[in-house]
Write an enzyme that holds these catalytic residues in place. Structure first.
Site, PDB file in Angstrom:
ATOM      1  N   LYS A 271      24.848  49.154 -32.169  1.00 17.42           N
ATOM      2  CA  LYS A 271      24.032  48.874 -30.988  1.00 17.42           C
ATOM      3  C   LYS A 271      22.620  49.410 -31.200  1.00 17.42           C
ATOM      4  O   LYS A 271      22.434  50.370 -31.943  1.00 17.42           O
ATOM      5  CB  LYS A 271      24.618  49.590 -29.761  1.00 17.42           C
ATOM      6  CG  LYS A 271      25.877  48.995 -29.193  1.00 17.42           C
ATOM      7  CD  LYS A 271      26.340  49.790 -27.980  1.00 17.42           C
ATOM      8  CE  LYS A 271      27.624  49.243 -27.413  1.00 17.42           C
ATOM      9  NZ  LYS A 271      27.502  47.871 -26.873  1.00 17.42           N
ATOM     10  N   ARG A 345      38.142  44.330 -26.330  1.00 15.81           N
ATOM     11  CA  ARG A 345      39.176  43.301 -26.199  1.00 15.81           C
ATOM     12  C   ARG A 345      40.260  43.474 -27.254  1.00 15.81           C
ATOM     13  O   ARG A 345      41.421  43.118 -27.021  1.00 15.81           O
ATOM     14  CB  ARG A 345      38.524  41.910 -26.258  1.00 15.81           C
ATOM     15  CG  ARG A 345      37.841  41.589 -27.558  1.00 15.81           C
ATOM     16  CD  ARG A 345      36.863  40.425 -27.438  1.00 15.81           C
ATOM     17  NE  ARG A 345      35.644  40.797 -26.724  1.00 15.81           N
ATOM     18  CZ  ARG A 345      34.666  39.945 -26.426  1.00 15.81           C
ATOM     19  NH1 ARG A 345      34.762  38.665 -26.765  1.00 15.81           N
ATOM     20  NH2 ARG A 345      33.597  40.361 -25.784  1.00 15.81           N
TER      21      ARG A 345
HETATM   22  N1  BES Z   1      31.220  48.566 -23.990  1.00 15.13           N
HETATM   23  C1  BES Z   1      30.510  47.391 -24.275  1.00 15.13           C
HETATM   24  C2  BES Z   1      30.141  46.612 -23.022  1.00 15.13           C
HETATM   25  C3  BES Z   1      29.026  47.173 -22.184  1.00 15.13           C
HETATM   26  C4  BES Z   1      27.713  47.069 -22.589  1.00 15.13           C
HETATM   27  C5  BES Z   1      29.307  47.769 -20.982  1.00 15.13           C
HETATM   28  C6  BES Z   1      26.710  47.575 -21.804  1.00 15.13           C
HETATM   29  C7  BES Z   1      28.301  48.254 -20.178  1.00 15.13           C
HETATM   30  C8  BES Z   1      26.999  48.166 -20.600  1.00 15.13           C
HETATM   31  C9  BES Z   1      31.352  46.468 -25.137  1.00 15.13           C
HETATM   32  O1  BES Z   1      32.166  47.074 -26.053  1.00 15.13           O
HETATM   33  C10 BES Z   1      30.397  45.621 -25.908  1.00 15.13           C
HETATM   34  O2  BES Z   1      29.681  46.162 -26.710  1.00 15.13           O
HETATM   35  N2  BES Z   1      30.388  44.331 -25.641  1.00 15.13           N
HETATM   36  C11 BES Z   1      29.518  43.442 -26.299  1.00 15.13           C
HETATM   37  C12 BES Z   1      30.300  42.237 -26.657  1.00 15.13           C
HETATM   38  C13 BES Z   1      29.581  41.264 -27.528  1.00 15.13           C
HETATM   39  C14 BES Z   1      29.349  41.848 -28.902  1.00 15.13           C
HETATM   40  C15 BES Z   1      30.408  40.029 -27.595  1.00 15.13           C
HETATM   41  C16 BES Z   1      28.386  43.094 -25.348  1.00 15.13           C
HETATM   42  O3  BES Z   1      28.651  42.923 -24.149  1.00 15.13           O
HETATM   43  O4  BES Z   1      27.243  43.053 -25.769  1.00 15.13           O
HETATM   44 MN    MN Z   2      31.201  47.475 -27.863  1.00 22.56          MN
END
Ligand code: BES
Ligand code: MN
Ligand code: ZN
Length: 498
Positions: A271, A345
């Site tokens: 990230k 997921r």
């Molecule tokens: N934990 C995150 C989702 C999230 C992001 C929650 C920001 C709250 C605030 C999750 O694991 C994630 O990183 N999801 C990705 C999925 C994508 C790579 C398909 C996302 O939402 O960017």
């Molecule tokens: Mn994630």
């Protein structure tokens, strides 16, 4: 913790530091008729000359100069009567207790905003207790707010059902605070092993069974999704399972699965740095689920419940899982890893399949901070709910209307499954930018068999973030979102028995 008690006494006769009286905008008589004459005459003047009109959330403080027993009076604006709701009562109750703390008082008495029925009693109780929450474990010097210790709710008739509401609300509020405290822990002090320890302590305190599945056992069971996601971290992954037996063994349990990623860096699909610290909250789903089973046990609900928390840390390292990996999941399906940041997921999928095979549940709810797309879709104040069962979803919606924990259903049309098709495996863990919260649910749908199932994406609501509305009873940090609603759902089920 605040103590809230009921007392049958006339407002003007109550020995108290502060008497709080709610006033509806434009309808002051509604208050006056509930007060003794000498009390209402003081207030009448203030209202009649327009000094206090009762706009929502406003307040007006006046000393009583020893004319009546209460030392001071605080008028609080309830806004327009027709706009009034249970949620407004919760917010007002929260505002009152924050104001009292600001005044440096440890105690106050409150005349209920209208006839004290069970809903209003619950709202007042929650508003007062949840607003004064503060995560202060890591503060060397305590904050400036005083401690609110005692609240007396003044009533004119004894009603034992209201005391019962308070007693139950107390247990539920405790669970919400338990969830907030756990979610707020920093990731260095809350690896998966710490969540496992907390679950075991909980099992000891309540009548719960707990099982913690370690890496070697995950390997022999084939929980390869959970293993893969946790591989990059030196903090060992744990699959935490808590069982509550409140009914006979032949009753199938509710299954709750909560995402418990103690920190989500994104892994190899790292990230960006901005706000990455907020990913300590990626365990909120798991914490809420643990709090729900805690509340169910405390309330002795006549149900069986299983809570499963797949707990991992998603880290980049030489041992991490990678984009391109193909994982054979617990239920035999293969998953192509398109992005290691879509880790939630994967761990939920294994847990759902494992929970179904092990417990044959009657219904399933998973709770997860799963997608940023959920926030894009509905903002930071409404959770995304997705289900394969209309009746079950209806129950959840009804519960959420009562608790003020907003959620909205998104559709899981068949076509969304096309977005997670893989060229090399059965499915992939990425569905593209369109409908990201739904394609995440489409992924999960591959692991719930034909069970009634609801997926709750709490990415926006689990903690206060950009776009979170100011609400008195939701202080900064983890919110404990979902706990009250899911407990409400379980309690409704108990009362309707189906
Ligand atoms: N934990 C995150 C989702 C999230 C992001 C929650 C920001 C709250 C605030 C999750 O694991 C994630 O990183 N999801 C990705 C999925 C994508 C790579 C398909 C996302 O939402 O960017
Ligand atoms: Mn994630
Ligand atoms: Zn995550």
């Amino acid at each position: 913790m605040v103590q809230i008690k009921l007392e049958k006494v006339k407002p003007g006769m109550k020995q108290t530091q502060l008497l709080v009286l709610g006033l509806y905008e434009g309808e002051p008589e509604l208050l006056f008729k509930r007060l003794e004459n000498n009390l209402s005459s003081v207030i009448k003047e203030i209202v009649e000359n327009g000094e206090f009109t009762g706009t929502f959330g406003s307040n007006y403080l006046l000393p009583t100069f020893g004319k009546i027993r209460p030392k001071r009076i605080m008028l609080i604006g309830l806004g327009k009567k027709e706009k009034y709701s249970k949620e407004y009562a919760r917010i007002i109750a929260g505002k009152i207790s924050l104001k009292v703390q600001e005044l440096g008082l440890g105690e106050f008495s409150l005349v209920p905003f209208s006839v004290l029925d069970e809903d209003l009693a619950e709202a007042i109780f929650e508003g007062i207790c949840l607003s004064t929450y503060k995560f202060s474990k890591y503060k060397s010097v305590p904050g400036k707010l005083s401690e609110l210790n005692d609240v007396t709710i003044l009533i004119d008739t004894d009603d034992p059902s209201i005391q019962a509401v308070f007693d139950k609300s107390n247990l539920i509020v405790d669970a919400v605070i338990f969830s907030r405290d756990l979610c707020n822990l920093p990731p260095n002090d809350c690896p998966p092993a710490e969540l496992a320890r907390v679950a075991m302590a909980l099992a000891n305190e309540y009548n719960l069974k707990v099982r913690v599945i370690e890496r070697y056992e995950m390997e022999s069971l084939g929980l390869n999704g959970i293993i893969s996601v946790g591989k990059g971290s030196s903090n060992q992954s744990k699959l935490i399972i808590v069982e509550y037996h409140g009914a006979s063994e032949n009753q199938r349990p509710y299954l709750f699965v909560g995402k418990a990623v103690t920190f989500d860096t994104g892994g190899i699909s790292l990230k960006p740095g901005e706000k990455m610290d907020e990913m300590k909250f990626d365990k909120c789903g798991g914490c809420s689920v643990l709090a729900v089973i805690r509340a169910a046990a405390a309330l002795h609900l006549p149900l069986n419940i299983v809570a499963i928390l797949p707990s991992v840390e998603n880290m980049p390292s030489g041992s991490s899982y990678r984009p391109g990996d193909i994982i054979r999941m617990y239920n035999g399906k293969t998953v192509e890893v398109a992005n290691t940041d879509a880790e939630g997921r994967i761990i939920l999928a294994d847990s759902l399949a494992f929970g179904i095979r092990t417990y044959d549940p009657k219904a399933i709810i998973d709770v997860a901070t799963l997608t940023g797309a959920a926030i894009i879709a509905l903002g930071a104040n409404v959770a995304v709910a997705i289900s394969n069962n209309i009746q079950f979803m209806d129950k959840l919606k009804k519960a959420s209307e009562k608790t003020g924990e907003k959620l909205w259903e998104l559709p899981l049309y068949e076509e969304f499954h096309d977005q997670i098709k893989s060229n090399v495996a059965d499915i992939k863990n990425l569905g593209g930018r369109q409908g990201g919260a739904i394609t995440a649910a489409a992924f999960l749908a591959n692991f719930v068999a034909d069970k009634p199932w609801i997926h709750l994406d709490i990415a926006g609501t689990a903690w206060t973030q950009d776009g979170t509305y100011e609400r008195s009873y939701i202080p900064k940090g983890a919110t404990g979102y979902g706990v009250r609603t899911l407990v409400k759902l379980l309690r409704e089920d108990e009362s309707t028995k189906n």
